[in-house]
Design a protein around this motif. Structure first.
Motif, mmCIF file in Angstrom:
data_model
loop_
_atom_site.group_PDB
_atom_site.id
_atom_site.type_symbol
_atom_site.label_atom_id
_atom_site.label_comp_id
_atom_site.label_asym_id
_atom_site.label_seq_id
_atom_site.Cartn_x
_atom_site.Cartn_y
_atom_site.Cartn_z
ATOM 1 N N GLY A 76 -1.404 11.055 0.248
ATOM 2 C CA GLY A 76 -2.354 10.564 1.235
ATOM 3 C C GLY A 76 -2.239 9.061 1.439
ATOM 4 O O GLY A 76 -2.281 8.571 2.585
ATOM 5 N N ILE A 77 -2.086 8.320 0.343
ATOM 6 C CA ILE A 77 -1.931 6.863 0.448
ATOM 7 C C ILE A 77 -0.634 6.510 1.173
ATOM 8 O O ILE A 77 -0.592 5.558 1.972
ATOM 9 C CB ILE A 77 -1.974 6.213 -0.949
ATOM 10 N N ILE A 78 0.411 7.274 0.909
ATOM 11 C CA ILE A 78 1.686 7.032 1.592
ATOM 12 C C ILE A 78 1.516 7.211 3.106
ATOM 13 O O ILE A 78 2.027 6.406 3.903
ATOM 14 C CB ILE A 78 2.767 7.994 1.051
ATOM 15 N N VAL A 79 0.803 8.248 3.500
ATOM 16 C CA VAL A 79 0.582 8.486 4.940
ATOM 17 C C VAL A 79 -0.175 7.321 5.556
ATOM 18 O O VAL A 79 0.191 6.813 6.632
ATOM 19 C CB VAL A 79 -0.181 9.808 5.145
ATOM 20 N N VAL A 80 -1.237 6.862 4.879
ATOM 21 C CA VAL A 80 -2.017 5.744 5.401
ATOM 22 C C VAL A 80 -1.148 4.490 5.505
ATOM 23 O O VAL A 80 -1.157 3.777 6.524
ATOM 24 C CB VAL A 80 -3.239 5.468 4.506
ATOM 25 N N GLY A 81 -0.376 4.223 4.452
ATOM 26 C CA GLY A 81 0.504 3.052 4.471
ATOM 27 C C GLY A 81 1.547 3.129 5.563
ATOM 28 O O GLY A 81 1.831 2.129 6.241
ATOM 29 N N ALA A 82 2.113 4.317 5.757
ATOM 30 C CA ALA A 82 3.135 4.482 6.796
ATOM 31 C C ALA A 82 2.540 4.296 8.187
ATOM 32 O O ALA A 82 3.168 3.685 9.074
ATOM 33 C CB ALA A 82 3.772 5.872 6.664
ATOM 34 N N LEU A 114 0.839 -1.205 0.000
ATOM 35 C CA LEU A 114 0.000 0.000 0.000
ATOM 36 C C LEU A 114 0.870 1.250 0.000
ATOM 37 O O LEU A 114 0.576 2.223 -0.713
ATOM 38 C CB LEU A 114 -0.920 -0.017 1.216
ATOM 39 N N LEU A 115 1.922 1.227 0.787
ATOM 40 C CA LEU A 115 2.869 2.345 0.783
ATOM 41 C C LEU A 115 3.478 2.513 -0.607
ATOM 42 O O LEU A 115 3.613 3.634 -1.110
ATOM 43 C CB LEU A 115 3.971 2.094 1.818
ATOM 44 N N GLY A 116 3.825 1.390 -1.240
ATOM 45 C CA GLY A 116 4.377 1.446 -2.596
ATOM 46 C C GLY A 116 3.372 1.983 -3.601
ATOM 47 O O GLY A 116 3.743 2.709 -4.543
ATOM 48 N N ALA A 117 2.085 1.654 -3.432
ATOM 49 C CA ALA A 117 1.054 2.176 -4.330
ATOM 50 C C ALA A 117 0.963 3.696 -4.215
ATOM 51 O O ALA A 117 0.781 4.409 -5.210
ATOM 52 C CB ALA A 117 -0.290 1.534 -4.005
ATOM 53 N N GLY A 118 1.108 4.194 -2.986
ATOM 54 C CA GLY A 118 1.113 5.638 -2.799
ATOM 55 C C GLY A 118 2.298 6.298 -3.485
ATOM 56 O O GLY A 118 2.161 7.353 -4.108
ATOM 57 N N ILE A 119 3.462 5.653 -3.376
ATOM 58 C CA ILE A 119 4.656 6.196 -4.030
ATOM 59 C C ILE A 119 4.479 6.202 -5.542
ATOM 60 O O ILE A 119 4.837 7.171 -6.231
ATOM 61 C CB ILE A 119 5.904 5.379 -3.635
ATOM 62 N N ALA A 120 3.902 5.113 -6.095
ATOM 63 C CA ALA A 120 3.680 5.037 -7.534
ATOM 64 C C ALA A 120 2.739 6.142 -8.000
ATOM 65 O O ALA A 120 2.963 6.781 -9.041
ATOM 66 C CB ALA A 120 3.113 3.667 -7.903
#
Length: 279
Positions: free
Chosen positions: A260-266, A197-203
């Motif tokens: 936002g996805i990166i924050v959730v994943g982190a 999920l963190l990787g999806a945010g980065i992508a």
């Protein structure tokens, strides 16, 4: 098996970033360059630009003065007046019609095979110039109109890459849903889904950031020979400005969604890594 699943997940996310990065420029090019109506929507108002107006009116005056319809004895006296009248011609509907026809030829030339000269029918301009010129001539002299007056405004070079892109760009709108599907697959395949999920945010953030970079630096990607050309230059610059204005807001949203996805994943990773206290 776990390492293989993680590798597959990473590859899917990298592919998602690449596909996502192509979505904004791809759909914009399809809607505003490949599509004729979209191209004309941007190009037609550019007829109000002073440099493009001069390109058409100067060609009309030159065609008129180089023909035999105006006697050489009065040609020198008529020339300044013809140029003065040419400026007022740009406010008429006939000028706008000439411009629209020229922009249609430019669009067709972009996708034609081989170098394509852009020729414009100068008849409306010549007629508008001749009437006031005749009023200045003595004894009610009337002048014959030139037969089929035309001028070559510019030549569109052969663009095989653009023709090839035109075959693919109609499918550009699928890039965003394909990106989402790839990310979902990456989450399903991943052994560590919070990390995926963190990787999806980065992508997603990377795809949006590429869009922002493109919006800010599109001028540097266009060859100076085209960007600074006498007739095509202002048109190309107008399209560059429109691309930047259209892509930047959507790229900003994509970047924000990625962040936002990166924050959730982190946060999820931090929760799972926090040691559980035993009582």
């Amino acid at each position: 098996m776990s390492a293989l699943r993680q590798t597959a997940s990473v590859l899917l996310l990298v592919l998602a970033a690449v596909v996502g990065a192509s979505w904004l420029p791809g759909t914009w090019l399809q809607d505003h360059v490949v599509d004729r109506d979209g191209f004309l929507e941007i190009a037609e108002p550019m007829g109000e630009d002073a440099s493009t107006q001069h390109a058409l009116t100067d060609a009309a005056v030159d065609e008129l003065l180089s023909s035999d319809v105006i006697p050489s004895s009065v040609r020198g006296a008529v020339a300044p007046y013809a140029k003065e009248q040419a400026a007022s011609f740009t406010t008429t509907s006939a000028y706008q019609e000439m411009w629209d026809d020229s922009m249609g030829s430019v669009h067709d030339g972009l996708f034609a095979s081989g170098d394509t000269p852009i020729e414009v029918d100068l008849s409306p301009a010549v007629d508008s110039l001749m009437d006031p010129i005749e009023e200045k001539l003595p004894f009610g002299i009337t002048l014959p109109r030139p037969d089929h007056p035309t001028a070559t405004l510019t030549t569109i070079p052969d663009l095989p890459a653009l023709r090839a892109a035109a075959q693919v760009l109609p499918h550009a709108s699928w890039a965003l849903p394909v990106m989402i599907v790839l990310m979902v697959l990456a989450l399903i395949v991943a052994d560590r889904r919070r990390a995926a999920l963190l990787g999806a945010g980065i992508a997603t953030l990377v795809a949006g950031a590429i869009g922002l970079l493109l919006a800010a630096g599109i001028g540097a990607l266009v060859p100076a020979s085209i960007d600074g050309a006498g007739f095509l230059g202002p048109i190309v610059q107008g399209f560059e400005a429109r691309l930047s204005a259209d892509i930047a807001p959507r790229a900003t949203v994509m970047t924000g969604v990625g962040a936002g996805i990166i924050v959730v994943g982190a946060v999820l990773l931090a929760v799972v890594r926090r040691p559980v206290r035993r009582r």
